[in-house]
Each structure stands twice: as C-alpha cells, then as structure tokens.
Scaffold this motif. Structure first.
Motif, PDB file in Angstrom:
ATOM      1  N   ASP A 166       1.934   0.592  -1.025  1.00 36.62           N
ATOM      2  CA  ASP A 166       1.179   0.937   0.249  1.00 36.62           C
ATOM      3  C   ASP A 166       1.912   0.994   1.596  1.00 36.62           C
ATOM      4  O   ASP A 166       1.473   1.724   2.474  1.00 36.62           O
ATOM      5  CB  ASP A 166       0.428  -0.615   0.372  1.00 36.62           C
ATOM      6  CG  ASP A 166      -0.771  -0.660  -0.506  1.00 36.62           C
ATOM      7  OD1 ASP A 166      -0.976   0.365  -1.222  1.00 36.62           O
ATOM      8  OD2 ASP A 166      -1.303  -1.619  -0.749  1.00 36.62           O
ATOM      9  N   THR A 217       1.267   4.966   3.008  1.00 36.01           N
ATOM     10  CA  THR A 217       0.419   5.003   4.198  1.00 36.01           C
ATOM     11  C   THR A 217       0.791   6.051   5.254  1.00 36.01           C
ATOM     12  O   THR A 217       1.910   6.114   5.771  1.00 36.01           O
ATOM     13  CB  THR A 217       0.236   3.461   4.661  1.00 36.01           C
ATOM     14  OG1 THR A 217      -0.174   2.570   3.739  1.00 36.01           O
ATOM     15  CG2 THR A 217      -0.838   3.467   5.956  1.00 36.01           C
ATOM     16  N   ARG A 246      -6.197  -2.727   0.928  1.00 34.76           N
ATOM     17  CA  ARG A 246      -4.952  -2.282   0.720  1.00 34.76           C
ATOM     18  C   ARG A 246      -4.368  -3.013   1.890  1.00 34.76           C
ATOM     19  O   ARG A 246      -4.522  -3.100   2.997  1.00 34.76           O
ATOM     20  CB  ARG A 246      -4.879  -0.840   0.740  1.00 34.76           C
ATOM     21  CG  ARG A 246      -5.356  -0.030  -0.345  1.00 34.76           C
ATOM     22  CD  ARG A 246      -5.163   1.497  -0.539  1.00 34.76           C
ATOM     23  NE  ARG A 246      -3.715   1.668  -0.474  1.00 34.76           N
ATOM     24  CZ  ARG A 246      -3.121   2.795  -0.457  1.00 34.76           C
ATOM     25  NH1 ARG A 246      -4.041   4.006  -0.494  1.00 34.76           N
ATOM     26  NH2 ARG A 246      -1.777   3.114  -0.577  1.00 34.76           N
TER      27      ARG A 246
END
Length: 391
Positions: free
Chosen positions: A274, A278, A305
């Motif tokens: 994550d 991202t 998330r």
C-alpha cells in the motif's frame, strides 16, 4: 512523480520484539552530496510554535529538528512556498504537561542566507499539508454553512498524535534491535501493519537518528494496535537440501541469499504494497541543489487500505534520499475524503450527496462525524432535514 521510489534500498530480514517488527533498509553505497543531522531546541519542553508566511501560527509537539547539508556546484536552494493557515496538532495520550513554555521557530523549512544547509521539522511539513487541506472552508455562501465557517473556514484544525515512547513496546524494541552494515532506513510495523517509514542518505546519519524514532509522532491507530495487538511471528528461513545438495560454504551462501531475495519480494509485494503502490499528490517545498524536498498526501480512498502522509527528499532521478511517513487513522482518511468531495462540489451539501450517491441527511451525519459540525448552520440544516423527511 506520483509514487515513492525506493530504488537503491535493499530489504533485509526483519527483527521482532513482541508486536513490533522492524525491517531494515540498506544501501550498497551512501547517497553522495547530502547528509542529515539532528538539531535540538533547548528549553522548549518538546512544544513549539512556528510562524508561517501569512502571519498564522502552527503549534505542535516538536522534540527536535533536522538539518540537511548538501554539496553541489549548483546555486543555493530555492523556496517555493505553500499556502498555509492557522492550525495545530494536539498530542494524545501521555506526554509533557499542558502548560509549558513555547519556543517560536520562524519557518517549518528554513535556510539561512549563503548557507547550503536547510533546517526543517521532521513530519511537520507533512502534518501542515494535511491540516491545510481545504482549510479555507466554504467558497460559496450556501445557507447550510454558519457565518463562522464562511468568515474563518476550518480554523482552528487540530489532530491527535502519540509520541513514540507512548506506543507500547516501541522504545524497548528500538533499544534492542541491531543495526545492519549499510543500514540507511527502516520500515516499522506494529501488529504487522505498517506504522512508519524512515529513510536517510547515509548509514552514519541513520546510526545517529535511530534513537530519535522514539520521539516521533505516531497516529492513534498505531497506538491502538500496539496496545491491543499480540506478539508477531519472527522471521524464519529454511534452507532445504535440494537435488543438487549443499556441499560447500558457497552453496550455503547462495541458498541464504536466495532466502533473502524471497523475503524481499514477499515483503514489497504484500507488507509494503500500500505504501509503494499508492499514487500520492506531491508538493515541492524546497529545492536544494540537485535535491528536492516534497510533502505528499494520499488520495483519501475509502475501503480499508492503509494511507500515509509524509515528506520526501529526492535526487534528480526521483529516488527517495530521505523519507518519513505518518500513518493516518480511518477517521482521518474519512475526513480527508469528505473535505475533498465537498470542495469538488463547491461545498454544496446537496450536490455532495448526489456525488456520493447518498442522502443529504447522510452528508450532514458525516460532517458531524468528522468533527466539522460547528461549521454548519444548525437552523437551516434542521429545516432542510425536516423538508427531506416530509417529502
């Protein structure tokens, strides 16, 4: 640039202490031309106030600052400036007494004339960016908003954080963890969820700054995981005697390195996914020769998330030279998401409800849940809710 690039940093096997897992990041060679060191502010009691260019003040727990020294033939750094407003952070949990002297610092990032040296406050550039998110408040005079909201926006905004020594188990874990040769950073996990990332350009910098992690700011979610979470499993590697067999030390060394590579692939693809995948919104705060200082915000997508805010120094190729992150709680993510949707709909709660596919009453509930109910005109909102329920 939309993502964090950790090229040049290699993952080493994790070390575990109770519910805390530290994953070392090492460099084959230090980054040339940039060094970081700590600067202590004496007599501040850990609290500080920063004067911003627009005559507003940022107040927070500030245990120390960082100084970046760079060497290059290029010109001195150039500040790019960022819109700021009057806001602050509030320290949650245990901490210094409420009534302490406040030290006033002129800017969050500052360079003295003629120096190739930049002073800045770790994590506070990132927190300033989050607290300033749509700080101006309603840009259109809708009846739903109070006069206070239209005059002063989201002033003041405050967020809670915990010092590292208030996170159960963290201080002891940082004390007993061993540093790797060439270690220039770490990824810190609590209950096997990513709590923070920290990267510096040189192993000597990390050796000096490693103890300061216990003074950093951590979010409420990290504190809860440390308090309620149990011990996590230690890193283990099994080297099996395959068809070819392990006959020499070279064979054993090759098998061990293969296990290290397998751990790195599993870590990057699962535990740090994550953080690394991202897409962030980056804002450049300062240019220091071949290096750029940024702060960044996540997209505030809902769905569970993990999302981080942070600050980053990159080289000319966009690779992370310095990195420090702050894990947002679900409430902070929801607040950021709501503020973005309100701003994109010109702060019209009715249009925002349509954009979110929900009702006017639900948008009002979310505004209350985000702690922004003081911005609403209670009389107008109550009347519209009655009209909505009656139709």
């Amino acid at each position: 640039m939309t993502r964090i690039d950790l090229t040049g940093l290699d993952v080493r096997p994790a070390q575990v202490w109770g519910g805390v897992r530290l994953v070392p990041l090492v460099r084959a060679e230090p980054v040339p031309g940039l060094r970081l060191r700590r600067e202590v502010y004496e007599g501040s009691g850990g609290w500080g106030a920063v004067d911003l260019p627009d005559r507003t003040t940022y107040t927070s727990y500030i245990p120390h600052g960082l100084v970046a020294d760079w060497t290059t033939g290029a010109g001195a750094g150039t500040a790019t400036g960022a819109e700021s407003a009057a806001y602050g952070t509030r320290l949650g949990g245990e901490g210094p007494p409420a009534c302490v002297p406040v030290r006033r610092i002129q800017r969050l990032a500052k360079r003295r004339q003629g120096e190739r040296r930049l002073r800045f406050l770790p994590l506070h550039l990132a927190l300033e960016g989050y607290l300033a998110l749509h700080f101006g408040g309603p840009s259109v005079v809708w009846d739903d908003w109070s006069r206070e909201a239209l005059r002063h926006g989201l002033s003041p905004r405050a967020e809670a954080a915990y010092a590292g020594w208030a996170v159960p188990g963290l201080a002891e874990a940082l004390r007993v963890f061993e540093l790797h040769p060439g270690q220039c950073g770490m990824l810190l996990y609590v209950a096997d969820t990513l709590a923070a990332a920290f990267v510096v350009p040189h192993p000597d910098d990390y050796r000096l700054l490693h103890p300061t992690l216990v003074e950093d700011l951590f979010g409420e979610l990290v504190h809860q995981y440390a308090y309620y979470g149990g011990p996590v499993p230690e890193f283990t590697a099994r080297i099996r005697d395959g068809a070819g067999g392990i006959r020499t030390l070279a064979d054993l060394r090759a098998a061990a390195r293969e296990q290290e590579r397998a751990w790195a692939v599993a870590h990057d693809g699962l535990m740090a996914r994550d953080l690394l995948e991202t897409s962030y919104a980056f804002e450049r705060v300062y240019r220091a020769g071949p290096f750029d200082l940024y702060r960044f915000l996540p997209p505030f997508r809902r769905g569970g998330r993990e999302q981080h805010i942070g600050e980053l120094i990159t080289d000319r190729k966009g690779r992370a030279v310095y990195l420090k992150t702050f894990r947002l709680s679900e409430n902070q993510i929801r607040k950021g998401h709501l503020l973005q949707r309100l701003a994109s709909c010109d702060w019209d709660p009715g249009r925002t409800a349509e954009a979110l596919g929900t009702s006017y009453a639900e948008v009002v509930r979310r505004i209350h849940g985000a702690g922004l109910d003081g911005l609403l005109n209670a009389h107008t909102v109550a009347q519209r809710l009655r009209e909505t329920q009656g139709s």
